[in-house]
Scaffold this motif. Structure first.
Motif, PDB file in Angstrom:
ATOM      1  N   VAL A   2       0.846  -1.178   0.000  1.00 57.51           N
ATOM      2  CA  VAL A   2       0.000   0.000   0.000  1.00 57.51           C
ATOM      3  C   VAL A   2       0.886   1.233   0.000  1.00 57.51           C
ATOM      4  O   VAL A   2       1.928   1.268   0.650  1.00 57.51           O
ATOM      5  CB  VAL A   2      -0.960  -0.008   1.211  1.00 57.51           C
ATOM      6  CG1 VAL A   2      -0.210   0.022   2.524  1.00 57.51           C
ATOM      7  CG2 VAL A   2      -1.914   1.179   1.137  1.00 57.51           C
ATOM      8  N   GLN A   3       0.500   2.226  -0.767  1.00 49.19           N
ATOM      9  CA  GLN A   3       1.210   3.503  -0.789  1.00 49.19           C
ATOM     10  C   GLN A   3       0.306   4.560  -0.160  1.00 49.19           C
ATOM     11  O   GLN A   3      -0.879   4.648  -0.496  1.00 49.19           O
ATOM     12  CB  GLN A   3       1.565   3.913  -2.207  1.00 49.19           C
ATOM     13  CG  GLN A   3       2.617   3.045  -2.872  1.00 49.19           C
ATOM     14  CD  GLN A   3       2.036   1.755  -3.419  1.00 49.19           C
ATOM     15  OE1 GLN A   3       0.954   1.744  -4.000  1.00 49.19           O
ATOM     16  NE2 GLN A   3       2.743   0.648  -3.218  1.00 49.19           N
ATOM     17  N   LEU A   4       0.880   5.339   0.726  1.00 44.51           N
ATOM     18  CA  LEU A   4       0.154   6.411   1.404  1.00 44.51           C
ATOM     19  C   LEU A   4       0.776   7.752   1.029  1.00 44.51           C
ATOM     20  O   LEU A   4       2.003   7.897   1.083  1.00 44.51           O
ATOM     21  CB  LEU A   4       0.224   6.224   2.920  1.00 44.51           C
ATOM     22  CG  LEU A   4      -0.312   4.902   3.469  1.00 44.51           C
ATOM     23  CD1 LEU A   4      -0.058   4.789   4.961  1.00 44.51           C
ATOM     24  CD2 LEU A   4      -1.793   4.761   3.175  1.00 44.51           C
ATOM     25  N   ALA A  23      -4.159   9.783   1.239  1.00 46.22           N
ATOM     26  CA  ALA A  23      -4.776   8.949   0.212  1.00 46.22           C
ATOM     27  C   ALA A  23      -3.972   7.675   0.023  1.00 46.22           C
ATOM     28  O   ALA A  23      -2.738   7.715  -0.047  1.00 46.22           O
ATOM     29  CB  ALA A  23      -4.864   9.713  -1.094  1.00 46.22           C
ATOM     30  N   ALA A  24      -4.667   6.571  -0.079  1.00 44.77           N
ATOM     31  CA  ALA A  24      -4.010   5.277  -0.231  1.00 44.77           C
ATOM     32  C   ALA A  24      -4.214   4.732  -1.635  1.00 44.77           C
ATOM     33  O   ALA A  24      -5.267   4.917  -2.244  1.00 44.77           O
ATOM     34  CB  ALA A  24      -4.553   4.287   0.780  1.00 44.77           C
ATOM     35  N   SER A  25      -3.214   4.057  -2.122  1.00 43.67           N
ATOM     36  CA  SER A  25      -3.321   3.348  -3.391  1.00 43.67           C
ATOM     37  C   SER A  25      -2.668   1.990  -3.239  1.00 43.67           C
ATOM     38  O   SER A  25      -1.873   1.766  -2.330  1.00 43.67           O
ATOM     39  CB  SER A  25      -2.661   4.135  -4.518  1.00 43.67           C
ATOM     40  OG  SER A  25      -1.288   4.322  -4.251  1.00 43.67           O
ATOM     41  N   GLY A  26      -3.022   1.094  -4.096  1.00 46.36           N
ATOM     42  CA  GLY A  26      -2.429  -0.231  -4.062  1.00 46.36           C
ATOM     43  C   GLY A  26      -3.252  -1.233  -3.270  1.00 46.36           C
ATOM     44  O   GLY A  26      -3.468  -2.352  -3.712  1.00 46.36           O
ATOM     45  N   ARG A  27      -3.653  -0.846  -2.110  1.00 49.04           N
ATOM     46  CA  ARG A  27      -4.486  -1.710  -1.266  1.00 49.04           C
ATOM     47  C   ARG A  27      -5.504  -0.836  -0.541  1.00 49.04           C
ATOM     48  O   ARG A  27      -5.250   0.318  -0.261  1.00 49.04           O
ATOM     49  CB  ARG A  27      -3.629  -2.451  -0.231  1.00 49.04           C
ATOM     50  CG  ARG A  27      -2.725  -3.532  -0.806  1.00 49.04           C
ATOM     51  CD  ARG A  27      -3.489  -4.796  -1.123  1.00 49.04           C
ATOM     52  NE  ARG A  27      -2.626  -5.857  -1.669  1.00 49.04           N
ATOM     53  CZ  ARG A  27      -2.036  -6.776  -0.940  1.00 49.04           C
ATOM     54  NH1 ARG A  27      -2.215  -6.776   0.375  1.00 49.04           N
ATOM     55  NH2 ARG A  27      -1.281  -7.687  -1.494  1.00 49.04           N
ATOM     56  N   THR A  28      -6.622  -1.438  -0.205  1.00 51.52           N
ATOM     57  CA  THR A  28      -7.633  -0.687   0.507  1.00 51.52           C
ATOM     58  C   THR A  28      -7.236  -0.447   1.962  1.00 51.52           C
ATOM     59  O   THR A  28      -6.478  -1.222   2.542  1.00 51.52           O
ATOM     60  CB  THR A  28      -8.977  -1.443   0.473  1.00 51.52           C
ATOM     61  OG1 THR A  28      -9.953  -0.695   1.201  1.00 51.52           O
ATOM     62  CG2 THR A  28      -8.830  -2.822   1.125  1.00 51.52           C
ATOM     63  N   LYS A  76     -13.461   6.201  -0.395  1.00 48.84           N
ATOM     64  CA  LYS A  76     -12.457   7.008  -1.074  1.00 48.84           C
ATOM     65  C   LYS A  76     -11.040   6.615  -0.678  1.00 48.84           C
ATOM     66  O   LYS A  76     -10.082   7.216  -1.178  1.00 48.84           O
ATOM     67  CB  LYS A  76     -12.679   8.493  -0.767  1.00 48.84           C
ATOM     68  CG  LYS A  76     -13.942   9.070  -1.378  1.00 48.84           C
ATOM     69  CD  LYS A  76     -14.019  10.578  -1.146  1.00 48.84           C
ATOM     70  CE  LYS A  76     -15.251  11.173  -1.818  1.00 48.84           C
ATOM     71  NZ  LYS A  76     -15.346  12.645  -1.591  1.00 48.84           N
ATOM     72  N   ASN A  77     -10.924   5.638   0.232  1.00 44.98           N
ATOM     73  CA  ASN A  77      -9.596   5.182   0.664  1.00 44.98           C
ATOM     74  C   ASN A  77      -8.746   6.328   1.198  1.00 44.98           C
ATOM     75  O   ASN A  77      -7.542   6.427   0.901  1.00 44.98           O
ATOM     76  CB  ASN A  77      -8.873   4.497  -0.506  1.00 44.98           C
ATOM     77  CG  ASN A  77      -8.435   3.093  -0.156  1.00 44.98           C
ATOM     78  OD1 ASN A  77      -8.845   2.512   0.852  1.00 44.98           O
ATOM     79  ND2 ASN A  77      -7.588   2.532  -0.992  1.00 44.98           N
ATOM     80  N   THR A  78      -9.360   7.188   1.979  1.00 43.26           N
ATOM     81  CA  THR A  78      -8.704   8.409   2.445  1.00 43.26           C
ATOM     82  C   THR A  78      -8.984   8.636   3.930  1.00 43.26           C
ATOM     83  O   THR A  78     -10.091   8.371   4.406  1.00 43.26           O
ATOM     84  CB  THR A  78      -9.179   9.626   1.633  1.00 43.26           C
ATOM     85  OG1 THR A  78      -8.929   9.392   0.245  1.00 43.26           O
ATOM     86  CG2 THR A  78      -8.450  10.892   2.053  1.00 43.26           C
TER      87      THR A  78
END
Length: 123
Positions: A2-4, A23-28, A76-78
């Protein structure tokens, strides 16, 4: 993995407000507790606020209680940190992190960290 990525930092006068986002990407981020930490020059990284996976329970360091509010938007994974009535002693780099097992207050409980965003409170 996961990237934050934190955003929303900047220069603000004492008494002012800022809203940080993570904001996160890659994983929830769903299903994980999240935390905000900060690190001032020459000081240890310290816990600021934490929020459970559901968002129902929040905890704060005594130094920010009543001024800061942590929240999250799972679709929104935020994760957010609303900071009001800022003081010069709030100046630091602010980091968000995804929690694994252990205490919310302990930075060693967090497996993934962002790179941070600078908050400077000065007149």
């Amino acid at each position: 993995q996961v990237q934050l990525v934190e955003s929303g930092g900047g220069l603000v006068q004492p008494g002012g407000s800022l809203r940080l986002s993570c904001a996160a990407s890659g994983r929830t981020l769903s299903g994980y507790g999240m935390g905000w930490f900060r690190q001032a020059p020459g000081k240890e990284r310290e816990f600021v606020a934490g929020i459970t996976s559901s968002g129902i329970v929040t905890i704060y360091a005594d130094s920010v209680k009543g001024r800061f509010t942590i929240s999250r938007d799972n679709p929104k994974n935020t994760v957010y940190l609303q900071m009001n009535n800022l003081k010069p002693e709030d100046t630091a780099v602010y980091y968000c992190a995804r929690k694994g097992s252990g205490s919310y207050y302990d930075k060693d409980s967090y497996a993934y960290w962002g790179r941070g965003t600078q908050v400077t409170v000065s007149s």
